[in-house]
Design a protein around this motif. Structure first.
Motif, PDB file in Angstrom:
ATOM      1  N   ALA A  41       0.856  -1.181   0.000  1.00 28.17           N
ATOM      2  CA  ALA A  41       0.000   0.000   0.000  1.00 28.17           C
ATOM      3  C   ALA A  41       0.890   1.229   0.000  1.00 28.17           C
ATOM      4  O   ALA A  41       2.043   1.164   0.388  1.00 28.17           O
ATOM      5  CB  ALA A  41      -0.901   0.003   1.226  1.00 28.17           C
ATOM      6  N   GLN A  42       0.365   2.335  -0.414  1.00 29.74           N
ATOM      7  CA  GLN A  42       1.120   3.574  -0.477  1.00 29.74           C
ATOM      8  C   GLN A  42       0.687   4.484   0.659  1.00 29.74           C
ATOM      9  O   GLN A  42      -0.495   4.733   0.830  1.00 29.74           O
ATOM     10  CB  GLN A  42       0.864   4.265  -1.820  1.00 29.74           C
ATOM     11  CG  GLN A  42       1.682   5.501  -2.037  1.00 29.74           C
ATOM     12  CD  GLN A  42       3.112   5.194  -2.401  1.00 29.74           C
ATOM     13  OE1 GLN A  42       3.387   4.182  -3.008  1.00 29.74           O
ATOM     14  NE2 GLN A  42       4.015   6.056  -2.026  1.00 29.74           N
ATOM     15  N   THR A  43       1.628   4.947   1.486  1.00 31.16           N
ATOM     16  CA  THR A  43       1.316   5.969   2.467  1.00 31.16           C
ATOM     17  C   THR A  43       1.921   7.260   1.971  1.00 31.16           C
ATOM     18  O   THR A  43       2.460   7.312   0.865  1.00 31.16           O
ATOM     19  CB  THR A  43       1.862   5.604   3.861  1.00 31.16           C
ATOM     20  OG1 THR A  43       3.273   5.536   3.799  1.00 31.16           O
ATOM     21  CG2 THR A  43       1.265   4.311   4.378  1.00 31.16           C
ATOM     22  N   HIS A  44       1.935   8.260   2.800  1.00 29.58           N
ATOM     23  CA  HIS A  44       2.337   9.599   2.393  1.00 29.58           C
ATOM     24  C   HIS A  44       3.462   9.620   1.356  1.00 29.58           C
ATOM     25  O   HIS A  44       3.272  10.054   0.244  1.00 29.58           O
ATOM     26  CB  HIS A  44       2.732  10.416   3.621  1.00 29.58           C
ATOM     27  CG  HIS A  44       1.595  10.549   4.582  1.00 29.58           C
ATOM     28  ND1 HIS A  44       0.552  11.412   4.369  1.00 29.58           N
ATOM     29  CD2 HIS A  44       1.314   9.906   5.733  1.00 29.58           C
ATOM     30  CE1 HIS A  44      -0.318  11.309   5.344  1.00 29.58           C
ATOM     31  NE2 HIS A  44       0.119  10.393   6.195  1.00 29.58           N
ATOM     32  N   SER A  45       4.624   9.156   1.714  1.00 32.28           N
ATOM     33  CA  SER A  45       5.722   9.175   0.751  1.00 32.28           C
ATOM     34  C   SER A  45       6.500   7.869   0.763  1.00 32.28           C
ATOM     35  O   SER A  45       7.586   7.796   0.261  1.00 32.28           O
ATOM     36  CB  SER A  45       6.663  10.336   1.070  1.00 32.28           C
ATOM     37  OG  SER A  45       7.228  10.143   2.339  1.00 32.28           O
ATOM     38  N   GLN A  46       5.921   6.864   1.343  1.00 30.74           N
ATOM     39  CA  GLN A  46       6.653   5.622   1.532  1.00 30.74           C
ATOM     40  C   GLN A  46       5.813   4.430   1.097  1.00 30.74           C
ATOM     41  O   GLN A  46       4.630   4.365   1.370  1.00 30.74           O
ATOM     42  CB  GLN A  46       6.984   5.505   3.023  1.00 30.74           C
ATOM     43  CG  GLN A  46       7.635   4.229   3.410  1.00 30.74           C
ATOM     44  CD  GLN A  46       7.915   4.217   4.902  1.00 30.74           C
ATOM     45  OE1 GLN A  46       8.232   5.218   5.495  1.00 30.74           O
ATOM     46  NE2 GLN A  46       7.792   3.067   5.510  1.00 30.74           N
ATOM     47  N   LEU A  47       6.445   3.501   0.461  1.00 31.77           N
ATOM     48  CA  LEU A  47       5.800   2.248   0.087  1.00 31.77           C
ATOM     49  C   LEU A  47       5.830   1.325   1.296  1.00 31.77           C
ATOM     50  O   LEU A  47       6.872   1.110   1.890  1.00 31.77           O
ATOM     51  CB  LEU A  47       6.585   1.622  -1.070  1.00 31.77           C
ATOM     52  CG  LEU A  47       5.991   0.423  -1.758  1.00 31.77           C
ATOM     53  CD1 LEU A  47       4.691   0.796  -2.447  1.00 31.77           C
ATOM     54  CD2 LEU A  47       6.970  -0.101  -2.792  1.00 31.77           C
TER      55      LEU A  47
END
Length: 143
Positions: free
Chosen positions: A25-31
Motif C-alpha cells: 500500500a502507499q502511504t504519504h511518501s513511503q511504500l
C-alpha cells in the motif's frame, strides 16, 4: 453533511489507485508492504517479544477488579526499513461504557510499549529491507 460526503468519496476514490494484488500500500511518501518474502522480526525472536510485552504492558486494575474480558486485542503498526516502529494502532472488540476508561488506559500502555521497542530486523523483498504493516495479537492473561 456535504463535506463529509465529499471527503468520503475522495477517500473511496483513492483506494482505486492502490495495486489490486494486495501486496503493498502507499502511504504519504513511503511504500509499505503487507506481504513480504521475509517478515520483520523482534530482536531475539518471538520469545523475546513475549517477554518484552509481559514486562512493559500492564492490564489496568479497574478492568481486573471487574473481571472484564477485553476479547481479542491487536496492535497494528509499521516496521520501517530501518527497523523502527511507528503508526501504532490498537483494535479491540466494542466494550460497554463501564469498561471503556480502563480499556483506554490499557491501549495507552500498549501503544507506549510498542513505540519504545528496540529496532526490529526489517522485512525484506528481493533481499532488500522494506517497510511492512505488521499485526501483533496481544493475549491478555489476568493471572
Amino acid at each position: 453533511m456535504k463535506t463529509f460526503v465529499i471527503a468520503f468519496l475522495c477517500l473511496m476514490g483513492t483506494t482505486g489507485l492502490l495495486p489490486s494484488t494486495g501486496a503493498f500500500a502507499q502511504t504519504h511518501s513511503q511504500l509499505v508492504y503487507t506481504t513480504v518474502e521475509r517478515q520483520p522480526e523482534f530482536p531475539g525472536g518471538k520469545a523475546a517479544l513475549s517477554r518484552y510485552l509481559a514486562e512493559n504492558i500492564r492490564f489496568p486494575s479497574s478492568l481486573m477488579r471487574k473481571n472484564q474480558n477485553t476479547g481479542p486485542v491487536a496492535a497494528k503498526f509499521i516496521v520501517d526499513k530501518d527497523g523502527s516502529v511507528h503508526d501504532v494502532r490498537i483494535s479491540t472488540k466494542p466494550l460497554d461504557k463501564k469498561a471503556q476508561k480502563g480499556m483506554e488506559d490499557f491501549m495507552t500502555t500498549i501503544i507506549a510499549a510498542i513505540e519504545q521497542m528496540p529496532r526490529w530486523r526489517p522485512g525484506e523483498v528481493k533481499g532488500e529491507p522494506v517497510a511492512v504493516f505488521y499485526t501483533l495479537p496481544i493475549e491478555v492473561n489476568m493471572q
